[in-house]
Design an enzyme around this catalytic site. Sequence first.
Site, short mmCIF file in Angstrom:
data_model
loop_
_atom_site.label_atom_id
_atom_site.label_comp_id
_atom_site.label_asym_id
_atom_site.label_seq_id
_atom_site.Cartn_x
_atom_site.Cartn_y
_atom_site.Cartn_z
N ASP A 1 -19.46 7.48 87.61
CA ASP A 1 -18.61 8.29 88.17
C ASP A 1 -17.51 9.27 87.45
OD1 ASP A 1 -17.34 9.29 90.58
OD2 ASP A 1 -16.07 7.71 90.94
N TRP B 1 -9.54 10.52 86.68
CA TRP B 1 -9.74 9.33 87.76
C TRP B 1 -10.07 7.98 86.94
CZ3 TRP B 1 -11.50 14.23 88.72
CH2 TRP B 1 -10.81 14.72 89.89
N HIS C 1 -24.58 9.05 89.71
CA HIS C 1 -23.19 9.73 90.17
C HIS C 1 -22.15 9.84 89.05
CE1 HIS C 1 -20.19 9.99 93.65
NE2 HIS C 1 -19.44 10.07 92.60
N HIS D 1 -19.17 13.09 87.68
CA HIS D 1 -18.58 14.33 87.52
C HIS D 1 -18.31 14.81 86.16
CE1 HIS D 1 -16.89 13.58 91.86
NE2 HIS D 1 -17.21 12.19 91.34
N GLU E 1 -14.24 7.12 100.80
CA GLU E 1 -13.71 6.56 99.38
C GLU E 1 -11.92 6.28 99.48
OE1 GLU E 1 -14.06 8.93 95.75
OE2 GLU E 1 -13.86 6.99 94.48
N HIS F 1 -19.29 12.35 99.27
CA HIS F 1 -18.14 11.28 98.91
C HIS F 1 -17.82 10.71 100.06
CE1 HIS F 1 -18.43 12.69 94.67
NE2 HIS F 1 -17.43 11.87 94.54
N GLN G 1 -14.28 19.08 96.57
CA GLN G 1 -13.02 18.12 96.19
C GLN G 1 -11.84 18.07 97.02
OE1 GLN G 1 -12.60 15.73 92.90
NE2 GLN G 1 -11.59 14.92 94.95
#
Length: 409
Positions: free
Chosen positions: A305, A311, A53, A55, A209, A206, A148
Amino acid sequence: MIVRDVRLEGAATDLRVADGVFTEIGPDLVATPGEEIVEGHGRLVLPPFIESHIHLDSVLTAGDPEPNRSGTLFEGIERWAQRKEKLTVADVKERVNRVVRQQASFGVQFVRTHVDVTDPSLTALRALLELRDELSDVMTIQIVAFPQEGICSFPGGKDLMREAVGLGVDALGAIPHFEFTREYAVDSLNFVAELAAESGLLIDVHCDEIDDEASRGLETLATRAYELGLGGRVTASHTTAMHSYNNAYFTRLLRLLTMSGINFVSNPVVNTHLQGRTDTYPKRRGVTRVKELTEAGINVSFGQDDICDPWNPLGTGNLRDVVFTGLYVTQMLGHDQIADSHRFVTTNAARTLNLGEAYGIEVGRPANFVVLDAGSWYDALNWNAVVVGSYRAGRLITRTEPVRREVLF
Ligand code: FE2
């Protein structure tokens, strides 16, 4: 080629590789005339690490154009929306090329990346699709169409998902906790489940979360997976709301999760950073119930992630750090739990990615493996052992010198 004297699942062994596959595994193999021999020096071998996982489209963008000052998930989405306006295919490819090489140096050979498709130009997706082909000899990249900013809450969201399918993504995502309403959340999950069933693609959502105990996209996702027979083709990522579910609800949910056969991905480093931000004290850790899911026989893997993006301002892609932190956060530091914990980023992750016989150190399978500067996973994890060699189809693709410290007293 023979890789001599390595530790595999606790036993000393040799590996023979020919034409890119494992042809023999066992102790004391005898080299044929002219056969290359690589000395293993008793080091640990594992199948390659798997990033289940990440991005990749947002890596190395932290602070551009502005930093995430609150440290929350939702400010991260706002900062990314600003950065997204400046994306070009060349920009994405330059950043991802750098990060993929760094991941490779840590022994990663398989990556599932989520790519934001709430962008009418689908710039990042086009860049990642090109990279998936260009890097396929050294890195297997699975691409998830990740909405997203929502599927039902973003203008044209469903059409963008369909366009992503047409362009050749491997999996479909969703973000039910970010949709405007509970109805939109359910509708988005139904849409994705049906599109996956039609197209034969995988699903990785997702899911919940957020620290809201009322966020229950997971029960919808698991029910659709069960009813459509999608099972192990479906993954629920993050599921941090599960941290806050009451135990009575969780107990009921666990039955459905087991029946559905879906996979889970937890991102313990980033979610420890992002969650609990609306709490005063006590502050929730906001990491899903890895221990309970694992004990129930449900497949869980760990992911990084984010690397230096809106993030997560830090991160290297070294999955050892993710396992190390994950075991602490989930209170899984029993001796046996540590000993086989690499599975969160090896075999469990392979199941999440549906790699099947493309993965694993077994005769007849592709000779993909890593050699660590330690005799056991326990030591490799604790001492942050380097991956001295990463082999892909029998070819050495990264090499790192062991760290040698001298104490001068
Ligand atoms: Fe994520």
